[in-house]
Design a protein around this motif. Structure first.
Motif, PDB file in Angstrom:
ATOM      1  N   LYS B   4       0.837  -1.204   0.000  1.00 13.48           N
ATOM      2  CA  LYS B   4       0.000   0.000   0.000  1.00 13.48           C
ATOM      3  C   LYS B   4       0.870   1.251   0.000  1.00 13.48           C
ATOM      4  CE  LYS B   4      -3.731  -2.109   2.610  1.00 13.48           C
ATOM      5  NZ  LYS B   4      -4.373  -2.188   3.925  1.00 13.48           N
ATOM      6  N   LEU B   5       1.909   1.236   0.843  1.00 11.88           N
ATOM      7  CA  LEU B   5       2.801   2.389   0.895  1.00 11.88           C
ATOM      8  C   LEU B   5       3.440   2.619  -0.457  1.00 11.88           C
ATOM      9  CD1 LEU B   5       4.559   1.830   4.330  1.00 11.88           C
ATOM     10  CD2 LEU B   5       3.081   3.740   3.731  1.00 11.88           C
ATOM     11  N   LYS B   7       2.289   1.730  -3.355  1.00 12.88           N
ATOM     12  CA  LYS B   7       1.255   2.201  -4.283  1.00 12.88           C
ATOM     13  C   LYS B   7       1.077   3.714  -4.177  1.00 12.88           C
ATOM     14  CE  LYS B   7      -3.206   1.695  -3.206  1.00 12.88           C
ATOM     15  NZ  LYS B   7      -4.518   1.099  -2.947  1.00 12.88           N
ATOM     16  N   TYR B   8       0.964   4.219  -2.942  1.00 13.66           N
ATOM     17  CA  TYR B   8       0.731   5.656  -2.774  1.00 13.66           C
ATOM     18  C   TYR B   8       1.956   6.476  -3.148  1.00 13.66           C
ATOM     19  CZ  TYR B   8      -3.890   5.045  -0.839  1.00 13.66           C
ATOM     20  OH  TYR B   8      -5.215   4.737  -0.695  1.00 13.66           O
TER      21      TYR B   8
END
Lengths: 232, 273
Positions: B4-5, B7-8
């Motif tokens: 997730k990190l 991705k952002y």
């Protein structure tokens, strides 16, 4: 009732300035607590320490038994005094980010609060006014079902009507066994929602008391007591 | 969480990097198209019209500048974005997410690394767009097969070079991010301090480079560049392999130091202003 925050001889020094000096403090769950003090008294320092944004220079602190870290961050919802969102994002993207990282985030709550305030989810955050940005951040923070909310000066930069809205949002959206720690120097605006107050001055806790006790037993408003304690 | 990190982070830095890289490719493409329909750069440069000649020269100059600086731009921007997202106002969100500093660091380093690799691809494609031709391709094939032939004759040397090449982006990113975390230990002028840290690490690398040359005898009295001038028995790989080996070991240690240092600072010495 349990202890959500415990500080033991907590100190923080910046160079030569002692921002917090040997603080020992315990906060219980289920209360709305005002962290009150003049500018520069150490309120923000304490909140930043709780959130792991500063390293203590002495002592310890525990949030629900854990030192600041991944486990404490899962249960603490923090509203700082500044815009911390990536302003190139849209409001909807910020909501998705919070939902992605926080299991306790309630999307429907956030959406309904945005709708009530007529904030367009598709707007880019940098296009919003300062007050609206603050409201968006508040909505994100209060849409989490956290165990400890740390709100650093949530009403300082907004107009009186917005202040009322923010305070009612806080009341209406927190979990009954959660604790809300509100740091502010605008006492008269917030005292009606507080259960307890902690007065902080020059990095020391000078008072910790129930608001009821101050009002009924001492017969004064918190605002008046504050002015007495912090007389210049 | 790491995914997730990443991705952002990827989304955030690509907002600027994607259009810029797209622009570089487009610029190369349009220039090539212009050169082709105008009869080639030679014709344009030797034309009677001084305006066209000058503008062509400026165009070529601009192309060289743009293509050669895209990688530096990506590198510096990755560092700037790391600093902004972790150590300024956005850090109030980044550092309160329920993730470890290692995950934060790794996700950002991987995103930066991936963009550096894309840089290499984009630069290669741009150069090919501009000067590619069947002649170039056949010359390149000859060059490449000669290279492979030499490489197979010097296996250790080739392996060391390949490892060094593979490690170099990891090292570059590691040093960049470590410099930034070091710079943020300063109470003011953090960006300046980061630049200072970067220069400091560069100096350390150079000093090591010099030491290893001395230690391996490159400045000996009977040898010039470690080649015994009184003997006939030498080859270029004999005298380069030792410093390649020690250089590689040093770089691996440096990568580890940068990683552990950055992680330590972000975990125990974060003092967000």
């Amino acid at each position: 009732m349990s202890t959500i925050l415990e500080c033991k001889n907590l100190s923080k020094k910046y160079g030569r300035k002692q921002a917090l000096d040997n603080i020992t403090l315990s906060l219980e769950s289920g209360k709305i607590i005002g962290l009150l003090g003049p500018n520069g008294s150490g309120k923000t320092t304490l909140i930043k320490l709780i959130n792991g944004l500063l390293a203590p220079t002495g002592g310890k602190l525990f949030i629900n038994g854990n030192t600041p870290g991944v486990e404490s961050k899962k249960i603490v919802s923090y509203l700082p005094e500044r815009t911390y969102l990536d302003e190139t994002q849209k409001v909807s993207e910020a909501i998705t980010l919070f939902e992605d990282f926080y299991k306790d985030f309630d999307r429907s709550r956030a959406i309904s609060m945005l709708e009530k305030l007529n904030i367009d989810s598709n707007a880019r955050i940098k296009t919003l006014s300062k007050g609206t940005k603050e409201k968006v951040q508040l909505i994100l923070v209060m849409s989490r079902r956290a165990k400890l909310y740390c709100l650093d000066e949530p009403i300082a930069g907004v107009d009186p009507a917005a202040r009322d809205y923010i305070l009612s949002t806080i009341i209406n959206n927190y979990e009954p066994d959660s604790t809300i720690l509100i740091s502010t120097h605008l006492i008269s605006d917030v005292e009606n929602i507080l259960d307890e107050v902690v007065f902080i001055k020059n990095g020391h806790i000078v008072l910790k008391n129930d608001v009821e006790d101050i009002r009924f037993n001492q017969g004064k408003s918190v605002d008046v007591l504050f002015r007495e304690v912090f007389k210049c | 969480m790491l995914g997730k990190l990443f991705k952002y982070e990827w989304r955030s830095i690509s907002k600027l990097l994607l259009p810029i890289h797209g622009f570089v490719l487009l610029f190369a493409l349009l220039s090539r198209f212009y050169f082709t329909i105008s009869g080639g750069t030679d014709a344009l440069l030797n034309t009677d019209s001084t305006i066209i000649g000058t503008l062509t020269m400026l165009l070529i100059f601009a192309l060289v500048i743009v293509i050669s600086s895209i990688a530096i731009f990506t590198y510096i921007y990755s560092g700037y974005h790391f600093h902004k997202n972790v150590f300024t106002d956005q850090g109030y969100l980044t550092n309160t997410l329920p993730v470890t500093p290692s995950q934060l660091l790794l996700s950002k380093e991987l995103a930066a690394l991936l963009w550096l690799l894309i840089d290499v691809v984009v630069i290669s494609i741009s150069i090919f767009i501009l000067v590619g031709s069947t002649e170039l391709f056949s010359n390149f094939s000859i060059f490449w097969s000669t290279l492979i032939r030499y490489a197979s004759q010097t296996p250790l040397f080739t392996t060391l070079i390949i490892i060094a090449l593979v490690l170099s982006p990891f090292l570059a990113i590691g040093i960049l991010f470590f410099s930034i975390t070091l710079g943020n230990l300063a109470s003011s002028h953090k960006v300046l301090a980061s630049i200072g840290a970067y220069v400091g690490i560069y100096v350390v690398q150079q000093i090591f480079g010099l030491i290893q040359l001395v230690v391996w005898g490159y400045f000996g009295s009977t040898t010039i560049m470690r080649v015994n001038i009184y003997s006939n028995n030498y080859s270029f790989e004999t005298f380069l392999n030792p410093i390649l080996i020690t250089g590689l070991i040093f770089n691996i240690i440096l990568i580890a130091v940068c990683w552990m240092g950055s992680k330590y600072i972000m975990t125990k010495r974060l003092n967000l202003q």
